[in-house]
Write an enzyme that holds these catalytic residues in place. Sequence first.
Site, PDB file in Angstrom:
ATOM      1  N   ARG A 139      94.053  31.477  43.616  1.00 19.87           N
ATOM      2  CA  ARG A 139      93.654  32.173  44.557  1.00 19.87           C
ATOM      3  C   ARG A 139      92.528  31.367  45.489  1.00 19.87           C
ATOM      4  O   ARG A 139      92.665  31.366  46.696  1.00 19.87           O
ATOM      5  CB  ARG A 139      93.129  33.457  44.291  1.00 19.87           C
ATOM      6  CG  ARG A 139      94.297  34.058  43.626  1.00 19.87           C
ATOM      7  CD  ARG A 139      93.862  35.666  43.365  1.00 19.87           C
ATOM      8  NE  ARG A 139      93.640  36.554  44.432  1.00 19.87           N
ATOM      9  CZ  ARG A 139      92.978  37.847  44.620  1.00 19.87           C
ATOM     10  NH1 ARG A 139      92.522  38.034  43.408  1.00 19.87           N
ATOM     11  NH2 ARG A 139      92.757  38.311  45.686  1.00 19.87           N
TER      12      ARG A 139
ATOM     13  N   CYS B  68      84.431  37.850  45.178  1.00 22.41           N
ATOM     14  CA  CYS B  68      85.716  37.845  44.719  1.00 22.41           C
ATOM     15  C   CYS B  68      86.926  38.692  45.693  1.00 22.41           C
ATOM     16  O   CYS B  68      86.882  38.069  46.584  1.00 22.41           O
ATOM     17  CB  CYS B  68      85.626  38.812  43.299  1.00 22.41           C
ATOM     18  SG  CYS B  68      85.295  40.543  43.566  1.00 22.41           S
TER      19      CYS B  68
END
Length: 285
Positions: free
Chosen positions: A181, A240
């Site tokens: 990611r 995050c």
Amino acid sequence: MNAIITASQLASESAGENPPVVLDIRWQLSLAKAAGAPAFDGRAAYEAGHVPGAVYIDLDTELAGHAGEGRGRHPLPELADLGASLRAAGVSADRDVVVYDGGQGWAAARAWWLLRWTGHPSVRVLDGGLAAWDGPLETEVPSPQPGTFEPAPGATGLLDADGAAALARSGLLLDARAAERYRGDTEPVDRVGGHIPGAVSAPTTENVAEDGRLRPAAELADRFKSLGATGDPGQVGVYCGSGVSGAHEVLALAVAGIDAQLYVGSWSEWSADESRPVATGADPQ
């Protein structure tokens, strides 16, 4: 006080004269709903069996505010709402708190970070979560005496988007998501893949051993040092996807003896604004 507690320590303290308030924060980042399947139900899991005396707290509705445009998927809750939930669970400033989840540690760390940031002096995460608990479970839902905790925002420890961008240039900004990611190879949740320019990939899953517990403090300290952490105050930040797994990295940093700030809006907030730059690939820039 240490940021984590073992299952044996929790059992001993719970049997003592001043047992801690125990909060069950079972939660999972679930993509099932998008596929038409039922999402994970933390409350149902709690009611099926929990640490004796534990009170359930819902991450999505009690440890986060309403997601909205420009706020990310798990923005900070309103402090009045947070305080009401915590007091109903029996939380007071003069009583220790222990939080746990199903074992991943992310949700428990979000509760730990919020309590710490809002002024609670003694909150610890059950290392390894419910999977590490080898004592009996109960299904009875307790009715605790109301607590008196009044959360107040901390003067430090919280980053906004501009602060995260600045720290990526002047200090160390860690991206706690999976490496794919970070690189932008895939993005299952947010608008676009990639990372904040200058941020360093540091998946929080690498802070945990095979048994689900955090790695020893010395190992964690070595890891973060290799990533560029100096231990200087205000020089390390974490983000995050939405401020949950990032809280777990802040917890790991604390165990390593390093104070870190959390960008709660994280990638879900950053990437929602098309004017903000996006870096892709393994290079931080």
